[in-house]
Design a protein around this motif. Structure first.
Motif, PDB file in Angstrom:
ATOM      1  N   VAL A 293       0.930  -1.299   0.038  1.00 39.85           N
ATOM      2  CA  VAL A 293      -0.219   0.143   0.050  1.00 39.85           C
ATOM      3  C   VAL A 293       0.891   1.298  -0.021  1.00 39.85           C
ATOM      4  O   VAL A 293       1.929   1.211   0.724  1.00 39.85           O
ATOM      5  CB  VAL A 293      -1.016   0.137   1.069  1.00 39.85           C
ATOM      6  CG1 VAL A 293      -1.782  -1.092   1.216  1.00 39.85           C
ATOM      7  CG2 VAL A 293      -0.160  -0.142   2.466  1.00 39.85           C
ATOM      8  N   GLY A 294       0.308   2.235  -0.470  1.00 38.58           N
ATOM      9  CA  GLY A 294       1.147   3.517  -0.660  1.00 38.58           C
ATOM     10  C   GLY A 294       0.228   4.733  -1.587  1.00 38.58           C
ATOM     11  O   GLY A 294      -0.752   4.349  -2.115  1.00 38.58           O
ATOM     12  N   ASN A 295       0.585   5.594  -1.082  1.00 43.49           N
ATOM     13  CA  ASN A 295       1.695   6.481  -0.588  1.00 43.49           C
ATOM     14  C   ASN A 295       1.313   6.526   0.796  1.00 43.49           C
ATOM     15  O   ASN A 295       0.279   6.957   1.294  1.00 43.49           O
ATOM     16  CB  ASN A 295       2.003   7.824  -0.991  1.00 43.49           C
ATOM     17  CG  ASN A 295       2.832   7.647  -2.375  1.00 43.49           C
ATOM     18  OD1 ASN A 295       3.724   6.955  -2.449  1.00 43.49           O
ATOM     19  ND2 ASN A 295       2.053   8.434  -3.555  1.00 43.49           N
TER      20      ASN A 295
ATOM     21  N   LYS B 281      -8.801   8.667  -6.887  1.00 45.55           N
ATOM     22  CA  LYS B 281      -7.230   8.145  -7.251  1.00 45.55           C
ATOM     23  C   LYS B 281      -7.018   6.754  -6.740  1.00 45.55           C
ATOM     24  O   LYS B 281      -6.044   6.586  -6.959  1.00 45.55           O
ATOM     25  CB  LYS B 281      -6.492   9.296  -6.575  1.00 45.55           C
ATOM     26  CG  LYS B 281      -6.508  10.692  -7.437  1.00 45.55           C
ATOM     27  CD  LYS B 281      -5.535  11.447  -7.076  1.00 45.55           C
ATOM     28  CE  LYS B 281      -5.714  13.089  -7.601  1.00 45.55           C
ATOM     29  NZ  LYS B 281      -4.692  13.786  -7.345  1.00 45.55           N
ATOM     30  N   VAL B 282      -7.969   6.302  -5.803  1.00 51.78           N
ATOM     31  CA  VAL B 282      -7.666   4.898  -5.190  1.00 51.78           C
ATOM     32  C   VAL B 282      -7.715   3.833  -6.003  1.00 51.78           C
ATOM     33  O   VAL B 282      -8.860   3.683  -6.521  1.00 51.78           O
ATOM     34  CB  VAL B 282      -8.110   4.863  -3.658  1.00 51.78           C
ATOM     35  CG1 VAL B 282      -7.900   3.625  -3.071  1.00 51.78           C
ATOM     36  CG2 VAL B 282      -7.749   6.002  -2.848  1.00 51.78           C
ATOM     37  N   ARG B 283      -6.766   2.765  -6.020  1.00 52.42           N
ATOM     38  CA  ARG B 283      -6.990   1.944  -7.192  1.00 52.42           C
ATOM     39  C   ARG B 283      -6.589   0.506  -6.199  1.00 52.42           C
ATOM     40  O   ARG B 283      -5.626   0.570  -5.317  1.00 52.42           O
ATOM     41  CB  ARG B 283      -6.322   1.955  -8.254  1.00 52.42           C
ATOM     42  CG  ARG B 283      -6.754   2.935  -9.178  1.00 52.42           C
ATOM     43  CD  ARG B 283      -7.746   2.609 -10.111  1.00 52.42           C
ATOM     44  NE  ARG B 283      -7.999   3.546 -10.953  1.00 52.42           N
ATOM     45  CZ  ARG B 283      -8.545   4.958 -10.804  1.00 52.42           C
ATOM     46  NH1 ARG B 283      -8.909   5.024  -9.589  1.00 52.42           N
ATOM     47  NH2 ARG B 283      -8.715   5.622 -11.738  1.00 52.42           N
ATOM     48  N   ALA B 284      -7.081  -0.637  -6.125  1.00 52.15           N
ATOM     49  CA  ALA B 284      -6.616  -1.745  -5.719  1.00 52.15           C
ATOM     50  C   ALA B 284      -6.791  -2.745  -6.722  1.00 52.15           C
ATOM     51  O   ALA B 284      -7.533  -3.113  -7.512  1.00 52.15           O
ATOM     52  CB  ALA B 284      -7.513  -2.582  -4.598  1.00 52.15           C
TER      53      ALA B 284
ATOM     54  N   LEU C 270       5.574  -1.144 -13.990  1.00 45.70           N
ATOM     55  CA  LEU C 270       4.759  -1.958 -12.966  1.00 45.70           C
ATOM     56  C   LEU C 270       3.549  -2.604 -13.546  1.00 45.70           C
ATOM     57  O   LEU C 270       2.973  -3.421 -13.014  1.00 45.70           O
ATOM     58  CB  LEU C 270       4.344  -0.698 -11.919  1.00 45.70           C
ATOM     59  CG  LEU C 270       5.361  -0.267 -10.905  1.00 45.70           C
ATOM     60  CD1 LEU C 270       4.898   0.872 -10.073  1.00 45.70           C
ATOM     61  CD2 LEU C 270       5.943  -1.384 -10.101  1.00 45.70           C
ATOM     62  N   ARG C 271       2.981  -1.941 -14.581  1.00 43.33           N
ATOM     63  CA  ARG C 271       1.801  -2.385 -15.311  1.00 43.33           C
ATOM     64  C   ARG C 271       1.593  -3.828 -15.470  1.00 43.33           C
ATOM     65  O   ARG C 271       0.852  -4.682 -15.300  1.00 43.33           O
ATOM     66  CB  ARG C 271       1.645  -1.502 -16.528  1.00 43.33           C
ATOM     67  CG  ARG C 271       1.140  -0.250 -16.435  1.00 43.33           C
ATOM     68  CD  ARG C 271      -0.170  -0.048 -15.613  1.00 43.33           C
ATOM     69  NE  ARG C 271      -1.387  -0.622 -16.251  1.00 43.33           N
ATOM     70  CZ  ARG C 271      -2.555  -0.960 -15.419  1.00 43.33           C
ATOM     71  NH1 ARG C 271      -2.792  -0.457 -14.358  1.00 43.33           N
ATOM     72  NH2 ARG C 271      -3.355  -1.415 -16.145  1.00 43.33           N
TER      73      ARG C 271
ATOM     74  N   THR D  38      -0.873   7.811  -9.175  1.00 40.56           N
ATOM     75  CA  THR D  38      -0.976   7.954 -10.412  1.00 40.56           C
ATOM     76  C   THR D  38       0.209   7.196 -11.154  1.00 40.56           C
ATOM     77  O   THR D  38       0.282   6.814 -12.125  1.00 40.56           O
ATOM     78  CB  THR D  38      -1.271   9.172 -11.172  1.00 40.56           C
ATOM     79  OG1 THR D  38      -0.422  10.054 -10.601  1.00 40.56           O
ATOM     80  CG2 THR D  38      -2.884   9.588 -10.587  1.00 40.56           C
ATOM     81  N   MET D  39       1.503   7.280 -10.449  1.00 42.61           N
ATOM     82  CA  MET D  39       2.567   6.519 -10.873  1.00 42.61           C
ATOM     83  C   MET D  39       2.517   5.021 -11.046  1.00 42.61           C
ATOM     84  O   MET D  39       2.962   4.724 -12.070  1.00 42.61           O
ATOM     85  CB  MET D  39       3.762   6.905  -9.804  1.00 42.61           C
ATOM     86  CG  MET D  39       5.133   6.413  -9.962  1.00 42.61           C
ATOM     87  SD  MET D  39       5.330   4.442  -9.570  1.00 42.61           S
ATOM     88  CE  MET D  39       4.914   4.370  -7.835  1.00 42.61           C
ATOM     89  N   VAL D  40       1.426   4.409 -10.272  1.00 44.26           N
ATOM     90  CA  VAL D  40       1.481   3.178 -10.455  1.00 44.26           C
ATOM     91  C   VAL D  40       0.629   2.922 -11.731  1.00 44.26           C
ATOM     92  O   VAL D  40       0.963   1.898 -12.607  1.00 44.26           O
ATOM     93  CB  VAL D  40       0.676   2.471  -9.103  1.00 44.26           C
ATOM     94  CG1 VAL D  40       0.063   1.288  -9.344  1.00 44.26           C
ATOM     95  CG2 VAL D  40       1.446   2.699  -8.000  1.00 44.26           C
ATOM     96  N   GLU D  41      -0.241   3.575 -11.967  1.00 43.60           N
ATOM     97  CA  GLU D  41      -0.964   3.538 -13.000  1.00 43.60           C
ATOM     98  C   GLU D  41      -0.224   3.495 -14.281  1.00 43.60           C
ATOM     99  O   GLU D  41      -0.847   3.070 -15.637  1.00 43.60           O
ATOM    100  CB  GLU D  41      -2.602   4.327 -13.021  1.00 43.60           C
ATOM    101  CG  GLU D  41      -3.371   3.967 -12.244  1.00 43.60           C
ATOM    102  CD  GLU D  41      -4.684   5.059 -12.341  1.00 43.60           C
ATOM    103  OE1 GLU D  41      -4.873   5.407 -13.430  1.00 43.60           O
ATOM    104  OE2 GLU D  41      -5.162   5.203 -11.473  1.00 43.60           O
TER     105      GLU D  41
END
Length: 108
Positions: A31-33, A98-101, A85-86, A77-80
């Motif tokens: 989890v982050g940030n 903005k929250v995604r799991a 990472l994708r 949004t860095m993750v997306e």
């Protein structure tokens, strides 16, 4: 409430309950940030690892997957948008603002 909301991103705070419902209770999460290093996992009621300041590399996430991580929860949004990472993310298990799991891929 034992933790101050100021130690946790407000959007993560307000989505903790729906996230708990969307992620299996035995899931190990990244989890982050989370600047505290533990508050969001506490509210999520899951075990796992945290990152802050968008500090999650593909190498680190691959290691955490090998160590048992099954889900990634992030407001970054860095993750997306990270091409590194994708490929490690399979599907979105939860999305709000903005929250995604994400469910994480397993290396075979």
């Amino acid at each position: 409430m034992r933790w101050k909301v100021s130690g946790l991103n407000l959007e993560l705070w307000t989505t903790a309950e729906p996230l708990r419902n969307a992620i299996p209770s035995d899931a190990k999460c990244v989890v982050g940030n989370d600047v505290s290093g533990h508050i969001f996992l506490y509210h999520l009621r899951r075990k796992g690892w945290t990152f802050k300041d968008d500090g999650l590399s593909s190498e680190r996430l691959e290691t955490l997957i090998r160590d048992g991580a099954t889900h990634l929860v992030s407001n970054s949004t860095m993750v997306e948008h990270s091409p590194e990472l994708r490929p490690l993310l399979t599907e979105v298990a939860y999305s709000s603002g903005k929250v995604r799991a994400y469910r994480l891929t397993r290396e075979e």
